[in-house]
Motif scaffolding. Structure first.
Motif, PDB file in Angstrom:
ATOM      1  N   ILE A  49       0.869  -1.172   0.000  1.00 54.01           N
ATOM      2  CA  ILE A  49       0.000   0.000   0.000  1.00 54.01           C
ATOM      3  C   ILE A  49       0.908   1.224   0.000  1.00 54.01           C
ATOM      4  CG2 ILE A  49      -1.757   1.296   1.256  1.00 54.01           C
ATOM      5  CD1 ILE A  49      -2.582  -1.416   2.512  1.00 54.01           C
ATOM      6  N   GLN A  50       0.676   2.109  -0.951  1.00 50.15           N
ATOM      7  CA  GLN A  50       1.458   3.337  -1.053  1.00 50.15           C
ATOM      8  C   GLN A  50       0.500   4.516  -0.938  1.00 50.15           C
ATOM      9  OE1 GLN A  50       4.980   3.349  -1.703  1.00 50.15           O
ATOM     10  NE2 GLN A  50       4.855   5.513  -1.189  1.00 50.15           N
ATOM     11  N   TYR A  51       0.796   5.411   0.001  1.00 48.93           N
ATOM     12  CA  TYR A  51       0.026   6.638   0.145  1.00 48.93           C
ATOM     13  C   TYR A  51       1.001   7.762   0.421  1.00 48.93           C
ATOM     14  CZ  TYR A  51      -3.073  10.222   1.894  1.00 48.93           C
ATOM     15  OH  TYR A  51      -3.729  11.415   2.081  1.00 48.93           O
ATOM     16  N   THR A  54       4.198   7.263   2.470  1.00 47.70           N
ATOM     17  CA  THR A  54       4.076   6.092   3.342  1.00 47.70           C
ATOM     18  C   THR A  54       3.909   4.829   2.507  1.00 47.70           C
ATOM     19  OG1 THR A  54       3.037   7.437   5.048  1.00 47.70           O
ATOM     20  CG2 THR A  54       2.757   5.060   5.224  1.00 47.70           C
ATOM     21  N   ARG A  55       4.719   3.808   2.824  1.00 49.07           N
ATOM     22  CA  ARG A  55       4.631   2.516   2.132  1.00 49.07           C
ATOM     23  C   ARG A  55       4.419   1.434   3.187  1.00 49.07           C
ATOM     24  NH1 ARG A  55       6.706   0.218  -2.798  1.00 49.07           N
ATOM     25  NH2 ARG A  55       7.200  -1.971  -2.509  1.00 49.07           N
ATOM     26  N   ILE A  56       3.402   0.612   2.981  1.00 47.31           N
ATOM     27  CA  ILE A  56       3.073  -0.461   3.906  1.00 47.31           C
ATOM     28  C   ILE A  56       3.121  -1.778   3.144  1.00 47.31           C
ATOM     29  CG2 ILE A  56       1.314  -1.406   5.459  1.00 47.31           C
ATOM     30  CD1 ILE A  56       0.166   1.486   5.536  1.00 47.31           C
ATOM     31  N   SER A  77       4.702  -4.006   7.805  1.00 45.46           N
ATOM     32  CA  SER A  77       5.847  -3.095   7.842  1.00 45.46           C
ATOM     33  C   SER A  77       5.392  -1.768   7.268  1.00 45.46           C
ATOM     34  CB  SER A  77       7.010  -3.612   6.996  1.00 45.46           C
ATOM     35  OG  SER A  77       7.553  -4.761   7.566  1.00 45.46           O
ATOM     36  N   ILE A  78       5.711  -0.694   7.977  1.00 41.32           N
ATOM     37  CA  ILE A  78       5.363   0.647   7.528  1.00 41.32           C
ATOM     38  C   ILE A  78       6.656   1.451   7.426  1.00 41.32           C
ATOM     39  CG2 ILE A  78       4.106   2.769   8.057  1.00 41.32           C
ATOM     40  CD1 ILE A  78       2.168   1.044   9.700  1.00 41.32           C
ATOM     41  N   HIS A  79       6.853   2.105   6.290  1.00 44.37           N
ATOM     42  CA  HIS A  79       8.040   2.933   6.089  1.00 44.37           C
ATOM     43  C   HIS A  79       7.600   4.304   5.608  1.00 44.37           C
ATOM     44  CE1 HIS A  79      10.815  -0.395   6.635  1.00 44.37           C
ATOM     45  NE2 HIS A  79       9.893  -1.121   6.035  1.00 44.37           N
TER      46      HIS A  79
END
Length: 144
Positions: A49-51, A54-56, A77-79
């Motif tokens: 998921i990309q917002y 933020t990438r999850i 994982s959240i980056h």
């Protein structure tokens, strides 16, 4: 406290999933289920998921606007820029503003938080069996 608010903002994704926004939310997975006239989305296997910045990533993701929940029932994982969050069993109720996660490993700039449990409520985050440190020592400075 600033770091805890950053964690809550990053992990809950409420801005991305619940509010009206002009930014694009991109979901990729081996399987995505979204039925016509439905307010629920589920994604399975290799979910990304990309917002904005933020990438999850996770093996499973569920979101239901009517029921008001977001969940990553397995690992996640959240980056985001200088923030990395890893854990298991994340859930968040968008109506009650309550949720939690397990086995957290959080790095925000030079701050490290490890916790067995995170409980999220409207006005606070509660970490259980946690270590908080701003140094590189593997056992941390502060145990909660």
């Amino acid at each position: 406290m600033k770091y805890f608010l950053s964690l809550l903002t990053c992990i809950c994704l409420t801005a991305a999933l619940y509010a009206k926004t002009e930014k694009t939310l991109d979901i990729q997975a081996d399987e995505i289920i979204f039925l016509k006239n439905s307010t629920a989305i589920s994604a399975n296997r290799d979910v990304i998921i990309q917002y904005d910045t933020t990438r999850i990533s996770a093996p499973i993701f569920s979101y239901n606007k009517n029921d008001g929940y977001v969940s990553f029932p397995e690992t996640f994982s959240i980056h985001q820029k200088e923030t990395a969050i890893n854990g298991t069993q994340f859930f968040y109720d968008l109506k009650t503003y309550k949720g939690g996660a397990e086995n957290l490993d959080v790095k925000i700039k030079n701050t490290l938080i490890k916790a067995e449990n995170l409980s999220i409520s409207p006005n606070k985050l509660t970490f259980s069996n946690a270590i908080f440190t701003t140094c590189n020592h593997p056992h941390g400075k502060t145990h909660v």
